[in-house]
Design an enzyme around this catalytic site. Structure first.
Site, short mmCIF file in Angstrom:
data_model
loop_
_atom_site.label_atom_id
_atom_site.label_comp_id
_atom_site.label_asym_id
_atom_site.label_seq_id
_atom_site.Cartn_x
_atom_site.Cartn_y
_atom_site.Cartn_z
N GLU A 42 -26.76 49.63 26.00
CA GLU A 42 -25.85 48.90 25.32
C GLU A 42 -24.44 49.55 25.01
O GLU A 42 -23.22 49.02 25.16
CB GLU A 42 -26.46 48.53 23.78
CG GLU A 42 -27.34 47.60 23.84
CD GLU A 42 -26.62 46.06 24.44
OE1 GLU A 42 -25.59 45.77 23.79
OE2 GLU A 42 -27.62 45.27 25.11
N CYS A 207 -23.33 26.07 34.32
CA CYS A 207 -23.31 26.47 33.13
C CYS A 207 -24.39 25.44 32.52
O CYS A 207 -24.27 24.10 32.44
CB CYS A 207 -22.15 26.43 32.20
SG CYS A 207 -22.49 26.91 30.48
N CYS A 213 -20.03 21.47 25.64
CA CYS A 213 -19.22 22.57 25.60
C CYS A 213 -17.94 21.96 25.07
O CYS A 213 -17.11 21.11 26.00
CB CYS A 213 -18.98 23.40 26.77
SG CYS A 213 -17.68 24.64 26.68
#
Length: 359
Positions: A42, A207, A213
Site C-alpha cells: 500500500e 466497465c 455511471c
C-alpha cells in the site's frame, strides 16, 4: 443501482478480470493475508503504479521479510532498497512505524483502526486497506483510483482536495463496501480504477458499472474528476561534483533533513563551475575537471537542470574522514546506500564507461 448491486457487480467483475496473483496477496492462512506485506504494498503503491512496484516489492521483502527485520534495519539499508521509487519520506515513515510497532504493539501492526491510522505514513485509507485486505474487516478505502471511480459513477463535481467533496466520497465509499468478501472488493475497486476507469481514455465498454455511471451517461468522463488548473513549474539549476579518487572511489555527501532527497547520500552540489572548484578543493587535491553530459530531472513541483562536473584522479583530504556527512565510496559501497535515482544512474554510467576503457 443499490449499494449492494454495486459491490456485487464489482465482485463478479473481479472474479473474471481482477488481479489475484500479486505478491502481497498470498495468504498465510485461510482468509488471512500477511499484514506486513499488504502494508508495504500500500505504501509503495502511493504515487507509483503496480508494474513499477513489483520488482521493488520483491527485493524489499527478500531483504527485510518481516516487520521486525524492517524495524531493526538501519536507515541506509531501507533507503537503498527504496532507491528509485521516489517520495523517500514514505520509506522513512515505513521504517519509523515498524519501530513503533516493535516498541508499542508487540512487533505487529495493530488491528485496532485508530492505533493503526496513528502510525507515521498510515492515514485513514491506508489503514482501511490493511485491515480489509489482511483481516477481512469492513473498512472503506479512498485512494486515487477509488476516488476516480466514485467521482465518475456518482457524477461528483468539485475539487477532490476540498473537505466537502472528500466527505461526500467517504460516504459513498462506506456505503458501497460490502460485509462479505471485503478483501476482494477492496482489490476490485482499486483494480477497476487502475485498469478500466483510467484517468485518460477509460474503457467504459468494459466497465461493470457503466450502465448507471453518471459521467458515462452524460459524456463527462473527460471532465470528471475535475482537473486542477495547470500551472507551470519552475526550473532550477545545479552543478553536481563527481569527485573520483585514484582508488576509483566517489565522494558522497549526505543531504540534510529538509528538501528533496532528504537524508539520502548524493553528490556534492554547487551553484556554478567556480563554486564547484572551491568545494572540490576543500575535499581533495585536484588538477582538472571534465564537464559530463547535462541532464534534467523532473520533480512534482519543479524541474532540475543538472550539470555534472567530473574531477578525476583526485587525492582525498583527511578532513573528509572527520566529517560524518561525507564519505568516499567504492562501486560496491554504492549498492548498500540510498541514492537518488538520477545520481545512481549517473554513477553506474561512469563506472561502465571506465570499465570499457580499461578492457
Amino acid at each position: 443501482m443499490t449499494n449492494t448491486d454495486v459491490s456485487a457487480r464489482l465482485l463478479r467483475w473481479f472474479d473474471r478480470h481482477g488481479r489475484k496473483d500479486l505478491p502481497w496477496q498470498s495468504e498465510t492462512s485461510p482468509g488471512q493475508r500477511d499484514a506486513y506485506r499488504v502494508w508495504l504494498s500500500e505504501v509503495m503503491l502511493q504515487q507509483t503504479q503496480v508494474a513499477t512496484v513489483l520488482a521493488y516489492f520483491e527485493r524489499f521483502v527478500a531483504a527485510l521479510p518481516t516487520l521486525r527485520d524492517l524495524a531493526c534495519a538501519d536507515e541506509d539499508t531501507v533507503l537503498a532498497l527504496w532507491s528509485g521509487l521516489g517520495y523517500y519520506r514514505r520509506a522513512r515513515f515505513l521504517h519509523r512505524a515498524a519501530q513503533i510497532c516493535v516498541e508499542q504493539h508487540g512487533g505487529e501492526l495493530p488491528r485496532d483502526f485508530a492505533a493503526l491510522a496513528a502510525l507515521p505514513g498510515i492515514g485513514r485509507s491506508t489503514a482501511g486497506a490493511i485491515l480489509a485486505q489482511a483481516h477481512g474487516l469492513r473498512f472503506p478505502i479512498l485512494d486515487g483510483n477509488v476516488k476516480r471511480v466514485l467521482t465518475r459513477y456518482h457524477g461528483i463535481d468539485g475539487d477532490l482536495a476540498t473537505s466537502a467533496v472528500e466527505r461526500q466520497l467517504w460516504l459513498h465509499a462506506e456505503a458501497h463496501t460490502p460485509v462479505r468478501r471485503v478483501a476482494d472488493y477492496t482489490q476490485a475497486i482499486m483494480d477497476l480504477g487502475a485498469t478500466v476507469c483510467a484517468r485518460s481514455n477509460p474503457r467504459c465498454d468494459a466497465c461493470p458499472l457503466a450502465g448507471e455511471c453518471v459521467a458515462f451517461r452524460e459524456g463527462r468522463t473527460a471532465q470528471l474528476p475535475a482537473r486542477k488548473a495547470g500551472k507551470s513549474i519552475p526550473t532550477r539549476a545545479t552543478v553536481m561534483l563527481v569527485l573520483r579518487d585514484t582508488r576509483q572511489r566517489i565522494l558522497l555527501e549526505r543531504r540534510g533533513p529538509q528538501g528533496v532527497w532528504s537524508g539520502l547520500w548524493s553528490l556534492p552540489e554547487a551553484t556554478d563551475a567556480d563554486d564547484a572548484w572551491r568545494i572540490a578543493q576543500r575535499h581533495a587535491r585536484i588538477d582538472d575537471a571534465q564537464a559530463l553530459a547535462p541532464f534534467t530531472h523532473v520533480f512534482s513541483h519543479y524541474r532540475l537542470n543538472v550539470e555534472p562536473l567530473l574531477f578525476d584522479q583526485a587525492t582525498a583530504r583527511q578532513e573528509v574522514a572527520d566529517d560524518a556527512q561525507l564519505r568516499w565510496c567504492s562501486a560496491g559501497d554504492l549498492a548498500a546506500l540510498g541514492l537518488p535515482a538520477p545520481v545512481r544512474k549517473l554513477l553506474q554510467h561512469l563506472t561502465a564507461e571506465k570499465n570499457l576503457r580499461s578492457a
